[in-house]
Design an enzyme around this catalytic site. Structure first.
Site, PDB file in Angstrom:
ATOM      1  N   SER A   1       4.960  19.896  20.297  1.00 35.46           N
ATOM      2  CA  SER A   1       6.191  20.686  20.214  1.00 35.46           C
ATOM      3  C   SER A   1       6.313  21.311  18.828  1.00 35.46           C
ATOM      4  O   SER A   1       5.321  21.430  18.107  1.00 35.46           O
ATOM      5  CB  SER A   1       7.394  19.795  20.544  1.00 35.46           C
ATOM      6  OG  SER A   1       8.540  20.587  20.782  1.00 35.46           O
ATOM      7  N   ASN A   2       7.499  21.715  18.446  1.00 28.73           N
ATOM      8  CA  ASN A   2       7.744  22.347  17.147  1.00 28.73           C
ATOM      9  C   ASN A   2       9.193  22.066  16.754  1.00 28.73           C
ATOM     10  O   ASN A   2       9.964  21.551  17.559  1.00 28.73           O
ATOM     11  CB  ASN A   2       7.446  23.857  17.240  1.00 28.73           C
ATOM     12  CG  ASN A   2       8.353  24.524  18.249  1.00 28.73           C
ATOM     13  OD1 ASN A   2       9.559  24.627  18.047  1.00 28.73           O
ATOM     14  ND2 ASN A   2       7.789  24.964  19.369  1.00 28.73           N
ATOM     15  N   PRO A   3       9.588  22.404  15.506  1.00 32.41           N
ATOM     16  CA  PRO A   3      10.911  21.958  15.024  1.00 32.41           C
ATOM     17  C   PRO A   3      12.102  22.832  15.427  1.00 32.41           C
ATOM     18  O   PRO A   3      13.190  22.675  14.861  1.00 32.41           O
ATOM     19  CB  PRO A   3      10.759  21.996  13.492  1.00 32.41           C
ATOM     20  CG  PRO A   3       9.421  22.560  13.199  1.00 32.41           C
ATOM     21  CD  PRO A   3       8.815  23.057  14.442  1.00 32.41           C
TER      22      PRO A   3
END
Ligand code: PMT
Length: 219
Positions: free
Chosen positions: A21-23
């Protein structure tokens, strides 16, 4: 008009407890949906996994993965006038997803990935006269990449943010963006709260979409 807005990250699961995923926090996309409602429009939010309250008046559809986001958008796009893709969609997913938690002994340290569909490109055949806006998350001067993405994804507008710059991009409440339109114009906005950035974006989209409608009527 009806705004269809995506927000947040996607999660690409390897098993029920592990994912890529990513932030992205969803703040930018939620702010766009809220700004559309404040301006008197309808908004449908397609959100990846985020912990934000749904803006009052918006309809929210929760999704997990890029493929799930694409499926939801395919169902919603026919009734939308505007699509704003603020979500940070993962470009890759694990080639396999185990239904049960993988044991360490079953993993060999190599993760095979497959490409996710490009959502904007996949929806392009359904675009018709709809207004499509994307975001470009870059590190450093975003102009060249933003213009390439606007062209390759067939967009009317792309909103570029330098996510390496302080106060910009992921998981903060402010952003500084440059807005590029398919007519060649560029508008640089100063660092401001995402709610204010969103209000400016909605205003610009409305002016361009309405101008296009008027152009069609006078032809
Ligand atoms: O959520 P926040 O914490 O508020 O952070 C906001 C943000 C940084 C996530 C947001 O401002 C932003 O930049 N969103 C786009 C992030 C991104 O995925 O950019 P990109 O340059 O990789 O993709 C370009 C465009 O294509 C985006 O509109 C993206 O939604 C879309 N895309 C990307 C990959 C993919 N498989 N399909 C797509 O349609």
């Amino acid at each position: 008009m009806k705004f269809l807005v995506t927000a947040g990250p996607t999660r690409e699961h390897l098993d029920p407890v592990r994912f890529l995923s990513n932030p992205s926090s969803g703040k930018m996309g939620f702010a766009v949906a809220a700004a559309a409602i404040r301006a008197g429009h309808e908004a449908v939010l397609v959100a990846g996994p985020v912990s934000l309250r749904t803006p009052r008046g918006a309809r929210r559809i929760d999704v997990v993965s890029a493929c799930g986001m694409l499926d939801a958008l395919k169902r919603e796009i026919a009734s939308a006038d505007v699509l704003v893709m603020s979500a940070a969609v993962a470009d890759w997913r694990p080639a396999e997803c185990s239904a049960s938690k993988l044991k360490k002994s079953e993993m060999d340290g190599v993760l095979r990935l497959v490409r996710n569909p490009d959502i904007l490109q996949s929806l392009h055949p359904l675009k018709g006269s709809r207004f499509f806006a994307g975001f470009a998350a870059e590190t450093g001067d975003p102009e060249a990449e933003a213009l390439r993405k606007m062209r390759d994804k067939g967009l009317d507008m792309i909103i570029a943010n330098d996510v390496s710059s302080p106060g910009c991009g992921f998981a903060v409440s402010t952003n500084r963006v440059s807005v590029y339109c398919a007519d060649g114009s560029r508008t640089d906005l100063p660092l401001m709260r995402k709610s204010a950035v969103a209000a400016r974006i909605v205003k610009m989209i409305c002016a361009l979409a309405r101008g296009r409608e008027a152009g069609c009527r006078s032809r």
